[in-house]
Design a protein around this motif. Structure first.
Motif, PDB file in Angstrom:
ATOM      1  N   TRP A  76      20.215  13.734  23.696  1.00 35.24           N
ATOM      2  CA  TRP A  76      19.316  13.302  22.614  1.00 35.24           C
ATOM      3  C   TRP A  76      18.953  14.490  21.736  1.00 35.24           C
ATOM      4  O   TRP A  76      18.989  14.405  20.515  1.00 35.24           O
ATOM      5  CB  TRP A  76      18.032  12.697  23.160  1.00 35.24           C
ATOM      6  CG  TRP A  76      18.181  11.436  23.933  1.00 35.24           C
ATOM      7  CD1 TRP A  76      19.244  10.567  23.920  1.00 35.24           C
ATOM      8  CD2 TRP A  76      17.239  10.885  24.838  1.00 35.24           C
ATOM      9  NE1 TRP A  76      18.999   9.517  24.767  1.00 35.24           N
ATOM     10  CE2 TRP A  76      17.771   9.687  25.343  1.00 35.24           C
ATOM     11  CE3 TRP A  76      15.989  11.282  25.288  1.00 35.24           C
ATOM     12  CZ2 TRP A  76      17.105   8.882  26.258  1.00 35.24           C
ATOM     13  CZ3 TRP A  76      15.313  10.483  26.191  1.00 35.24           C
ATOM     14  CH2 TRP A  76      15.870   9.297  26.671  1.00 35.24           C
ATOM     15  N   GLU A  77      18.584  15.588  22.389  1.00 33.99           N
ATOM     16  CA  GLU A  77      18.114  16.750  21.634  1.00 33.99           C
ATOM     17  C   GLU A  77      19.248  17.437  20.885  1.00 33.99           C
ATOM     18  O   GLU A  77      19.028  18.046  19.848  1.00 33.99           O
ATOM     19  CB  GLU A  77      17.400  17.732  22.561  1.00 33.99           C
ATOM     20  CG  GLU A  77      16.507  18.689  21.818  1.00 33.99           C
ATOM     21  CD  GLU A  77      15.579  19.468  22.703  1.00 33.99           C
ATOM     22  OE1 GLU A  77      15.843  20.666  22.904  1.00 33.99           O
ATOM     23  OE2 GLU A  77      14.571  18.900  23.187  1.00 33.99           O
ATOM     24  N   GLY A  99      21.733  15.787  19.620  1.00 31.53           N
ATOM     25  CA  GLY A  99      22.220  14.843  18.630  1.00 31.53           C
ATOM     26  C   GLY A  99      23.507  14.159  19.030  1.00 31.53           C
ATOM     27  O   GLY A  99      24.098  13.422  18.251  1.00 31.53           O
ATOM     28  N   ASP A 128      14.919  13.405   6.986  1.00 32.69           N
ATOM     29  CA  ASP A 128      16.051  14.068   7.626  1.00 32.69           C
ATOM     30  C   ASP A 128      16.671  15.178   6.787  1.00 32.69           C
ATOM     31  O   ASP A 128      17.240  16.109   7.318  1.00 32.69           O
ATOM     32  CB  ASP A 128      17.155  13.070   7.966  1.00 32.69           C
ATOM     33  CG  ASP A 128      16.758  12.157   9.097  1.00 32.69           C
ATOM     34  OD1 ASP A 128      15.964  12.582   9.939  1.00 32.69           O
ATOM     35  OD2 ASP A 128      17.246  11.024   9.114  1.00 32.69           O
ATOM     36  N   ASN A 143      17.608  15.635  16.083  1.00 35.38           N
ATOM     37  CA  ASN A 143      17.649  16.556  17.214  1.00 35.38           C
ATOM     38  C   ASN A 143      16.747  17.768  17.022  1.00 35.38           C
ATOM     39  O   ASN A 143      16.043  18.174  17.942  1.00 35.38           O
ATOM     40  CB  ASN A 143      19.077  16.984  17.527  1.00 35.38           C
ATOM     41  CG  ASN A 143      19.818  17.537  16.331  1.00 35.38           C
ATOM     42  OD1 ASN A 143      19.558  17.175  15.201  1.00 35.38           O
ATOM     43  ND2 ASN A 143      20.747  18.415  16.576  1.00 35.38           N
ATOM     44  N   MET A 185      22.141   8.767  20.727  1.00 37.56           N
ATOM     45  CA  MET A 185      20.942   8.213  20.102  1.00 37.56           C
ATOM     46  C   MET A 185      20.081   7.530  21.158  1.00 37.56           C
ATOM     47  O   MET A 185      20.585   7.045  22.163  1.00 37.56           O
ATOM     48  CB  MET A 185      21.322   7.184  19.022  1.00 37.56           C
ATOM     49  CG  MET A 185      22.148   7.772  17.902  1.00 37.56           C
ATOM     50  SD  MET A 185      21.299   9.045  16.957  1.00 37.56           S
ATOM     51  CE  MET A 185      20.033   8.094  16.174  1.00 37.56           C
TER      52      MET A 185
END
Length: 112
Positions: free
Chosen positions: A34-35, A37, A72, A2, A40
């Protein structure tokens, strides 16, 4: 992913996520999820976002071709990193317990 997605969007010159969602033809709530989180993306969505942002799907996913791994860990807070480290150091049985506890906590948090 994200934080990476937000950085890529801003680097591409889109300061407002809702306007970006409209430009690429995605519901603003879907893009927000999506941004943030919360949801997905599937492979097609990652591909389409990469085209819109002028980057590669690997950039969105955080795949580092040099290391052959995902980047990540750079995005985690110290608390998140501690959880990941403890999970990795645990036996498979404890890893399962950690995963179940995390799912239950997330589910309960969503209800409130």
């Amino acid at each position: 992913m994200n934080i990476r997605l937000m950085k890529l969007r801003k680097a591409a010159g889109f300061s407002n996520r809702d306007e970006f969602a409209e430009k690429i033809g995605v519901n603003k709530y879907t893009y927000r999820s999506w941004e943030s989180g919360a949801a997905m993306m599937n492979a097609e969505q990652v591909w389409n976002l990469a085209l819109a942002l002028g980057c590669s799907p690997n950039d969105i996913l955080g795949w580092n071709e040099e290391t052959g791994d995902f980047d990540d860990m750079d995005e985690l807070s110290s608390d998140e990193q501690e959880i990941v480290d403890n999970y990795r150091e645990s036996s498979p049985e404890w890893q399962q317990n950690i995963s179940m506890t995390a799912r239950a906590a997330a589910s309960e948090s969503k209800r409130k």
